[in-house]
Write a protein that holds these residues in place. Structure first.
Motif, PDB file in Angstrom:
ATOM      1  N   THR A 132       0.854  -1.179   0.000  1.00 29.21           N
ATOM      2  CA  THR A 132       0.000   0.000   0.000  1.00 29.21           C
ATOM      3  C   THR A 132       0.889   1.227   0.000  1.00 29.21           C
ATOM      4  O   THR A 132       1.790   1.347   0.831  1.00 29.21           O
ATOM      5  CB  THR A 132      -0.931   0.019   1.231  1.00 29.21           C
ATOM      6  OG1 THR A 132      -1.718  -1.170   1.225  1.00 29.21           O
ATOM      7  CG2 THR A 132      -1.855   1.227   1.201  1.00 29.21           C
ATOM      8  N   TYR A 133       0.633   2.130  -0.929  1.00 30.01           N
ATOM      9  CA  TYR A 133       1.474   3.314  -1.107  1.00 30.01           C
ATOM     10  C   TYR A 133       0.593   4.554  -1.041  1.00 30.01           C
ATOM     11  O   TYR A 133      -0.517   4.556  -1.548  1.00 30.01           O
ATOM     12  CB  TYR A 133       2.214   3.236  -2.444  1.00 30.01           C
ATOM     13  CG  TYR A 133       2.958   1.916  -2.575  1.00 30.01           C
ATOM     14  CD1 TYR A 133       4.184   1.735  -1.960  1.00 30.01           C
ATOM     15  CD2 TYR A 133       2.392   0.842  -3.254  1.00 30.01           C
ATOM     16  CE1 TYR A 133       4.849   0.525  -2.038  1.00 30.01           C
ATOM     17  CE2 TYR A 133       3.049  -0.377  -3.339  1.00 30.01           C
ATOM     18  CZ  TYR A 133       4.274  -0.532  -2.730  1.00 30.01           C
ATOM     19  OH  TYR A 133       4.934  -1.735  -2.785  1.00 30.01           O
ATOM     20  N   THR A 134       1.116   5.596  -0.425  1.00 33.47           N
ATOM     21  CA  THR A 134       0.348   6.822  -0.240  1.00 33.47           C
ATOM     22  C   THR A 134       0.999   7.961  -1.004  1.00 33.47           C
ATOM     23  O   THR A 134       2.216   8.136  -0.956  1.00 33.47           O
ATOM     24  CB  THR A 134       0.276   7.188   1.259  1.00 33.47           C
ATOM     25  OG1 THR A 134      -0.272   6.071   1.962  1.00 33.47           O
ATOM     26  CG2 THR A 134      -0.590   8.402   1.482  1.00 33.47           C
ATOM     27  N   ILE A 135       0.167   8.714  -1.696  1.00 37.87           N
ATOM     28  CA  ILE A 135       0.591   9.957  -2.341  1.00 37.87           C
ATOM     29  C   ILE A 135      -0.190  11.065  -1.649  1.00 37.87           C
ATOM     30  O   ILE A 135      -1.414  11.072  -1.668  1.00 37.87           O
ATOM     31  CB  ILE A 135       0.293   9.959  -3.851  1.00 37.87           C
ATOM     32  CG1 ILE A 135       1.056   8.821  -4.546  1.00 37.87           C
ATOM     33  CG2 ILE A 135       0.671  11.307  -4.464  1.00 37.87           C
ATOM     34  CD1 ILE A 135       0.755   8.694  -6.028  1.00 37.87           C
ATOM     35  N   PHE A 136       0.537  11.990  -1.029  1.00 34.61           N
ATOM     36  CA  PHE A 136      -0.102  13.072  -0.289  1.00 34.61           C
ATOM     37  C   PHE A 136      -0.287  14.300  -1.161  1.00 34.61           C
ATOM     38  O   PHE A 136       0.534  14.595  -2.025  1.00 34.61           O
ATOM     39  CB  PHE A 136       0.753  13.473   0.928  1.00 34.61           C
ATOM     40  CG  PHE A 136       0.742  12.462   2.031  1.00 34.61           C
ATOM     41  CD1 PHE A 136      -0.311  12.401   2.925  1.00 34.61           C
ATOM     42  CD2 PHE A 136       1.774  11.555   2.169  1.00 34.61           C
ATOM     43  CE1 PHE A 136      -0.341  11.463   3.941  1.00 34.61           C
ATOM     44  CE2 PHE A 136       1.775  10.611   3.182  1.00 34.61           C
ATOM     45  CZ  PHE A 136       0.713  10.569   4.074  1.00 34.61           C
ATOM     46  N   ASN A 137      -1.383  15.026  -0.900  1.00 32.28           N
ATOM     47  CA  ASN A 137      -1.579  16.351  -1.472  1.00 32.28           C
ATOM     48  C   ASN A 137      -1.856  17.304  -0.313  1.00 32.28           C
ATOM     49  O   ASN A 137      -1.665  16.939   0.850  1.00 32.28           O
ATOM     50  CB  ASN A 137      -2.685  16.353  -2.531  1.00 32.28           C
ATOM     51  CG  ASN A 137      -4.007  15.848  -1.997  1.00 32.28           C
ATOM     52  OD1 ASN A 137      -4.277  15.890  -0.796  1.00 32.28           O
ATOM     53  ND2 ASN A 137      -4.859  15.376  -2.890  1.00 32.28           N
ATOM     54  N   ASP A 138      -2.319  18.503  -0.589  1.00 34.19           N
ATOM     55  CA  ASP A 138      -2.501  19.507   0.458  1.00 34.19           C
ATOM     56  C   ASP A 138      -3.581  19.152   1.476  1.00 34.19           C
ATOM     57  O   ASP A 138      -3.525  19.592   2.610  1.00 34.19           O
ATOM     58  CB  ASP A 138      -2.846  20.872  -0.159  1.00 34.19           C
ATOM     59  CG  ASP A 138      -1.646  21.500  -0.843  1.00 34.19           C
ATOM     60  OD1 ASP A 138      -0.503  21.138  -0.501  1.00 34.19           O
ATOM     61  OD2 ASP A 138      -1.856  22.358  -1.732  1.00 34.19           O
ATOM     62  N   TYR A 139      -4.583  18.387   1.084  1.00 33.78           N
ATOM     63  CA  TYR A 139      -5.717  18.132   1.971  1.00 33.78           C
ATOM     64  C   TYR A 139      -5.833  16.681   2.417  1.00 33.78           C
ATOM     65  O   TYR A 139      -6.717  16.334   3.185  1.00 33.78           O
ATOM     66  CB  TYR A 139      -7.029  18.566   1.318  1.00 33.78           C
ATOM     67  CG  TYR A 139      -7.272  17.912  -0.020  1.00 33.78           C
ATOM     68  CD1 TYR A 139      -7.889  16.671  -0.112  1.00 33.78           C
ATOM     69  CD2 TYR A 139      -6.865  18.537  -1.193  1.00 33.78           C
ATOM     70  CE1 TYR A 139      -8.098  16.070  -1.335  1.00 33.78           C
ATOM     71  CE2 TYR A 139      -7.076  17.946  -2.417  1.00 33.78           C
ATOM     72  CZ  TYR A 139      -7.694  16.712  -2.480  1.00 33.78           C
ATOM     73  OH  TYR A 139      -7.893  16.119  -3.703  1.00 33.78           O
ATOM     74  N   GLY A 140      -4.976  15.807   1.953  1.00 36.99           N
ATOM     75  CA  GLY A 140      -5.042  14.390   2.285  1.00 36.99           C
ATOM     76  C   GLY A 140      -4.202  13.612   1.317  1.00 36.99           C
ATOM     77  O   GLY A 140      -2.987  13.778   1.276  1.00 36.99           O
ATOM     78  N   GLY A 141      -4.860  12.782   0.517  1.00 35.46           N
ATOM     79  CA  GLY A 141      -4.117  12.045  -0.492  1.00 35.46           C
ATOM     80  C   GLY A 141      -4.830  10.800  -0.951  1.00 35.46           C
ATOM     81  O   GLY A 141      -6.052  10.663  -0.819  1.00 35.46           O
TER      82      GLY A 141
END
Length: 191
Positions: free
Chosen positions: A163-172
């Motif tokens: 499981t891989y996460t890509i974050f943005n400004d509000y979550g991801g």
């Protein structure tokens, strides 16, 4: 202890796998070495956020507007959901407390506005995740290919393998793999 020692640990594991001639372990360790390279030298968060600022999904030919889709279009395409539930959202991060569950996706639905926000989607032959116009992820991408392309954009942990996460400004986005192939994309918002 973070990402700093991953590469050296995987190199030791690769030696063991090579010495024991364990081809499956050699293959997975080589994949994790590629991952370790990206994790040790991640891109700045501003670069990652800019990379996915025009993200969207395409589901059975229906293009979403970022994460939003017209509810009538969903119902015309998929029919009624197999389950409707109300979930208390104390943080206010979802579009609505009403959730529609389909076999391949979960939506947060606002009936008054006739709109739904994608919460979770299983990628299959009818759906794709569009990070930007040049990065489109469909059901055929393997975990190894994903890591080669996006290791500098993602975060992961040993306790959450595949499981891989890509974050943005509000979550991801949490991107999950099963049996070496992409399985699902889950949208999350920070509380």
């Amino acid at each position: 202890t973070g990402y700093a020692y991953l590469k050296s640990a995987y190199l030791v594991l690769l030696d063991v796998a090579t010495d024991t001639n364990n081809t499956a372990l050699i293959k997975s360790t080589q994949m994790y070495l590629t991952l370790a390279d990206g994790l040790e030298q991640p891109l700045p968060q501003e670069t990652v956020t800019k990379y996915i600022e025009k993200e969207s999904f395409k589901i059975k030919g229906v293009q979403t507007n970022k994460l939003m889709v017209d509810l009538n279009t969903v119902i015309d395409t998929y029919g009624q959901p197999f389950k409707i539930e109300n979930i208390s959202d104390e943080c206010g991060v979802y579009y609505s407390d009403t959730f529609y569950h389909y076999k391949n996706m979960t939506l947060s639905v606002n009936l008054e506005e006739n709109l739904a926000e994608i919460v979770d989607i299983i990628l299959d032959e009818n759906s794709v995740f569009i990070m930007n116009e040049n990065s489109i992820i469909d059901h055929t991408i393997t975990e190894t290919e994903f890591i080669k392309l996006y290791s500098k954009y993602i975060r992961t942990g040993i306790q959450d393998l595949h499981t891989y996460t890509i974050f943005n400004d509000y979550g991801g986005y949490k991107i999950a793999f099963k049996s070496g192939k992409i399985y699902s994309v889950t949208v999350f918002n920070l509380c």
